[in-house]
Design a protein around this motif. Structure first.
Motif, short mmCIF file in Angstrom:
data_model
loop_
_atom_site.label_atom_id
_atom_site.label_comp_id
_atom_site.label_asym_id
_atom_site.label_seq_id
_atom_site.Cartn_x
_atom_site.Cartn_y
_atom_site.Cartn_z
N ASN A 1 -4.28 -8.00 4.40
CA ASN A 1 -2.83 -8.12 4.17
C ASN A 1 -2.13 -6.77 4.08
OD1 ASN A 1 -3.10 -10.91 3.93
ND2 ASN A 1 -3.16 -10.89 1.70
N LYS B 1 -0.61 -3.09 4.46
CA LYS B 1 -0.07 -2.19 5.49
C LYS B 1 -0.10 -0.79 4.92
CE LYS B 1 3.75 -4.57 5.33
NZ LYS B 1 3.30 -5.71 4.53
N THR B 2 -0.48 0.18 5.75
CA THR B 2 -0.63 1.55 5.26
C THR B 2 0.09 2.54 6.16
OG1 THR B 2 -2.68 1.94 6.50
CG2 THR B 2 -2.89 1.00 4.28
N LYS C 1 0.54 -8.64 0.58
CA LYS C 1 1.39 -8.81 1.75
C LYS C 1 2.72 -8.07 1.60
CE LYS C 1 -0.35 -13.33 3.28
NZ LYS C 1 -0.05 -14.79 3.34
N THR D 1 3.47 -1.82 1.17
CA THR D 1 2.97 -0.83 2.11
C THR D 1 2.54 0.36 1.27
OG1 THR D 1 4.48 -1.52 3.87
CG2 THR D 1 3.53 0.68 4.05
N SER E 1 -2.41 5.73 2.95
CA SER E 1 -3.74 5.34 3.41
C SER E 1 -4.79 5.48 2.31
CB SER E 1 -4.15 6.16 4.63
OG SER E 1 -4.04 7.55 4.37
#
Length: 380
Positions: free
Chosen positions: A68, A70-71, A294, A297, A300
């Motif tokens: 789910n 986002k990076t 979800k 974001t 990393s």
């Protein structure tokens, strides 16, 4: 008046009470495991999700939840021309709420889908050495700043700009430009980045079962779709979103008033999370974790459930009595009351304190613009 927000007691950080203990075999009471259950809700947008992730310890969720996330690789994008990392274990986290009107957010935004996005909410979270206390500095979206040259996610270069609105940095070059602008503004390295959007925030609050707040006066703001009478309310996701976005229905109608509401809501949300009882309901636990992963974001380095759990676990010792929330020192722009200008001398006190891992002095926010909405909303 001061922009300082005094923390209230009661943020998660203590073991569950005897009333939550269950009887084991032979009628003896046994304590449930604690540990990660005490993770801190660090900020308005991502914290509830972090608390959930920090409390699971459920390995079977990892693979699905990892998918789910986002990076954004902030380190790769910005390279080495950045402030140095602290060497004492303290950390700085930039937390943004995105006000894009695209996709599922369009009907929530109160604006048109022009293909752009801005940072509707920005908070710099400084976690002190030892991870026992934290300071949160809200950055008004309408602040006029010198934005550095930025490269957008498609590789386009945008020249530096003088007297640009702070929230335009995100719209110009995405997360990396927002981080670069904050680092240029503060001289502090942002060790982590967290972002959540409208629809994710709304669903997260709904999954939590709402958040209870008390308003000392009625709030009516057609722009944020919020209508609340004075009194106690359990806000659903749509109402909570309206509250953290409202500016015209309270105080002096500025973004600074909205920030005061946001800070009050963070405290109410923190108090709410500890009473949700997600740890006794696997389905509720999973729904919250699914929604949170979800919605966010991350940079990393936080781009896995394991990393988020480790991050949250490192914050679990922070209680509300050791958290300070302030607004970056600003004054209203005499040429445009809808813009604010940084009080450079006072702001320097804030950044110097955080760089040296020291508390923000009260003198840094005394006499600065506030928005005049303090006390309108409180937790219940």
């Amino acid at each position: 008046m001061s922009a300082q927000s005094t923390p209230d007691p009661g943020i998660p950080g203590k073991s569950r009470t005897d009333s939550t203990r269950r009887k084991g075999a032979g009628g003896r009471r046994r304590k449930p495991p604690t540990g990660r259950r005490k993770a801190l809700l660090a900020t308005a947008w991502t914290a509830a999700g972090i608390v959930v992730l920090g409390g699971t310890g459920a390995g079977y969720l990892y693979l699905k939840l990892n998918g789910n996330l986002k990076t954004v690789d902030i380190n790769q994008a910005l390279g080495t021309d950045r402030p140095s990392k602290a060497d004492n274990g303290s950390e700085n986290i930039l937390v943004l709420g995105s006000d894009t009107r695209a996709g599922g957010n369009k009907k929530l935004g109160g604006g048109t889908d022009d293909g752009s996005a801005r940072s509707d909410t920005a908070m710099i979270v400084h976690v002190y050495e030892g991870h026992k206390k934290a300071s949160v500095v809200s950055v008004p979206r309408d602040t006029l700043v010198d934005r550095p040259e930025c490269t957008d996610p498609k590789g386009g270069t945008h020249p530096a700009a003088h007297d640009a609105m702070f929230n335009e940095s995100y719209g110009t070059g995405g997360a990396t430009c927002a981080v670069k602008t904050v680092e240029s503004l503060t001289g502090l390295r942002m060790d982590h980045y967290l972002e959540v959007d409208f629809s994710g925030f709304q669903k997260l609050i709904d999954d939590l079962g709402g958040v209870q707040v008390t308003t000392t006066r009625a709030i009516h703001d057609p722009n944020s779709h919020l209508n609340l009478a004075a009194g106690t309310h359990t806000l659903d996701g749509k109402q909570a979103l309206g509250l953290v976005r409202t500016r015209h229905g309270v105080g002096d109608g500025s973004d600074l008033g909205r920030i005061q509401l946001q800070q009050a809501f963070v405290k109410a949300l923190i108090d709410q999370v500890k009473h949700v009882g997600v740890f006794t309901s696997p389905k509720k636990l999973y729904d919250l974790a699914d929604t949170a992963t979800k919605a966010v974001t991350t940079d990393s380095d936080l781009g896995s459930v394991n990393s988020l759990i480790s991050f949250a676990d490192g914050l679990k010792g922070i209680s509300s009595s050791h958290m300070t929330m302030v607004t970056m020192p600003v004054r209203y722009d005499p040429a445009d009351p809808n813009r604010v200008i940084i009080e450079e001398t006072k702001a320097r006190q804030v950044w110097t304190a955080l760089k040296n891992d020291r508390p923000i002095p009260r003198t840094a926010t005394e006499g600065t613009a506030t928005g005049e909405a303090k006390g309108v909303v409180s937790g219940s």
